[in-house]
Enzyme design. Structure first.
Site: not given
Ligand code: RNT
Ligand code: ZN
Length: 417
Positions: A183, A224, A226, A257, A260, A284, A292, A294, A324
């Site tokens: 990523w 990955e 985003k 993810d 994302h 993720h 996003d 988290d 994640d």
């Molecule tokens: C970032 C991505 C990525 C990170 C990690 C730490 O937006 O989601 O996966 O969160 O690699």
């Molecule tokens: Zn991620």
């Protein structure tokens, strides 16, 4: 009533709708989730980073974050002791452990810098997944694998190739394939003048990384996507279209993810398409709140829907699930435990669903009965099956697991000042 008595009742109730609870527990037991190490220290790593960049952010200052490898490993142990089943850990390159005063830059990392992690994983029977760390570094100030500065781009290509070697080492040592996820944070805060150039350079960088060669029986490489990051609101180089196309053409995995995408897009609806066109797909699992952000994974509708898509498409082995998120506002170990248990609960719920019968209702145009049944299922004795699964794995199924967190805070975390 004992857990077993409750389970016997639940088993008979589920049997009435053709669901085998023993089988569900067995299948859940076989599914390892990859627990992200970075929840334990707010994504800091062991290189002395003071701040996180790359458009991602942890917020909160709950005390007790792990400050070094020993603390992080102890915290991971505590978390895993409260999570049923056998799992994997997911590391970032920034968690290399240097010994005897040695320190190398990210483009010179070697397997030996992760030996302590291998020892840790071996002793506990865990697999390891891995990630190049293309952020929080002086060379990652503008762009990384898409940089117009050839020396910067070459640095990150070398870093990713070094990570491939380390991923192979993990797989070889631990006897289980390693997922290496790429990523990059590259993007623009404001309207770009050139969208193609950075993507063409990213594509070339990935080509060079893959051309270095790696043992495909040991390592799965994923990419990955985003949609935006903080300070990268207008453009991300590794967009969904970029990563899905690159992955398909180069026979690597896409990693989705669920934080994302645009807020009304759901990964649960994307999985079936990915499964039709690829052998495996990586996830993720996170929780975006408005963006996003988290947040810790909850047992919420989208989490359950993702799990249903994995289970009812017979894809437990084809969907590599990692978590994640990074919440620094609450106890970090509890954050791990809550998220991991929630995704397991979501999988169990899916495994306890009469998926074929429901699909026939859909195919026979029996929408009313389908809706009724999906709603009634929510009140089946699911918790009693969960309790049995936890008890079989030596883990407290109730809220009492949190007593361990209180104790650990008292004895360990509060002393980290
Ligand atoms: C970032 C991505 C990525 C990170 C990690 C730490 O937006 O989601 O996966 O969160 O690699
Ligand atoms: Zn991620």
């Amino acid at each position: 009533m004992t857990i077993n008595e409750r389970y016997e009742y639940a088993k008979s109730r589920y049997a009435e709708i053709g669901v085998d609870t023993d089988k569900a527990i067995e299948m859940l037991s076989g599914k390892a989730l990859s627990m992200h190490c970075w929840q334990g220290d707010d994504v800091k790593g062991f290189e002395g980073a003071v701040s996180l960049d790359g458009g991602i952010q942890t917020t909160g200052n709950y005390p007790g974050a792990a400050r070094n490898p020993e603390e992080l490993m102890a915290d991971i142990d505590k978390a895993l002791s409260l999570i049923p089943g056998k799992h994997r850990i997911n590391l970032h390159a920034s968690y290399a452990i240097f010994e005897d005063g040695e320190k190398v830059d990210r483009d010179a990392l070697q397997p030996k810098h992760f030996k302590k992690w291998v020892d840790f994983a071996k002793e506990r029977g865990l697999g390891i997944d891995f990630n190049p760390t293309c952020f929080s570094h002086p060379m990652a100030k503008g762009a990384t694998l898409s940089s117009p500065d050839e020396s910067v781009r070459a640095f990150w290509i070398r870093h990713c190739i070094a990570c491939l070697r380390i991923s192979e080492y993990f797989a070889r040592e631990l006897g289980t394939p390693c997922l290496m996820n790429i990523w990059i944070p590259d993007g623009m805060k404001d309207i770009p003048a050139d969208r193609l150039g950075p993507r063409a350079r990213f594509k070339d960088s990935l080509d060079q990384i893959l051309a270095s060669g790696y043992d495909r029986s040991l390592v799965d490489v994923s990419l990955e996507s985003k949609v935006f990051g903080i300070g990268l609101e207008s453009y991300t180089v590794g967009s969904s279209e970029f990563t899905v196309n690159y992955a398909a053409k180069n026979d690597i995995l896409s990693l989705m993810d669920n934080g994302h995408y645009h807020p009304t897009e759901v990964v649960s609806d994307k999985l079936s398409s990915m499964l039709l066109f690829g052998e495996k797909v990586a996830l993720h699992v996170t929780r975006g709140v408005r963006w996003d952000s988290d947040h810790v994974v909850l047992y919420d509708d989208e989490t359950k829907e993702i799990a249903k898509e994995i289970v009812r498409n017979g894809a437990l082995d084809r969907v590599l699930v990692g978590l994640d998120y990074f919440d620094a506002s609450i106890n970090r170990i509890a954050a791990w435990v809550i998220g991991m248990r929630n995704f397991q609960k979501a999988l169990l719920y899916a495994l306890l669903t009469p998926n074929e019968a429901l699909a026939s209702l859909q195919n026979n145009d029996e929408g009313t009965r389908l809706m009724m049944m999906q709603e009634e299922l929510k009140f089946f004795p699911f918790a009693d099956v969960w309790a049995k699964f936890c008890a079989d794995n030596g883990v407290d199924p109730t809220e009492k697991w949190f007593d361990e967190i209180d104790k650990y805070e008292e004895e360990v975390l509060w002393k980290r000042v």
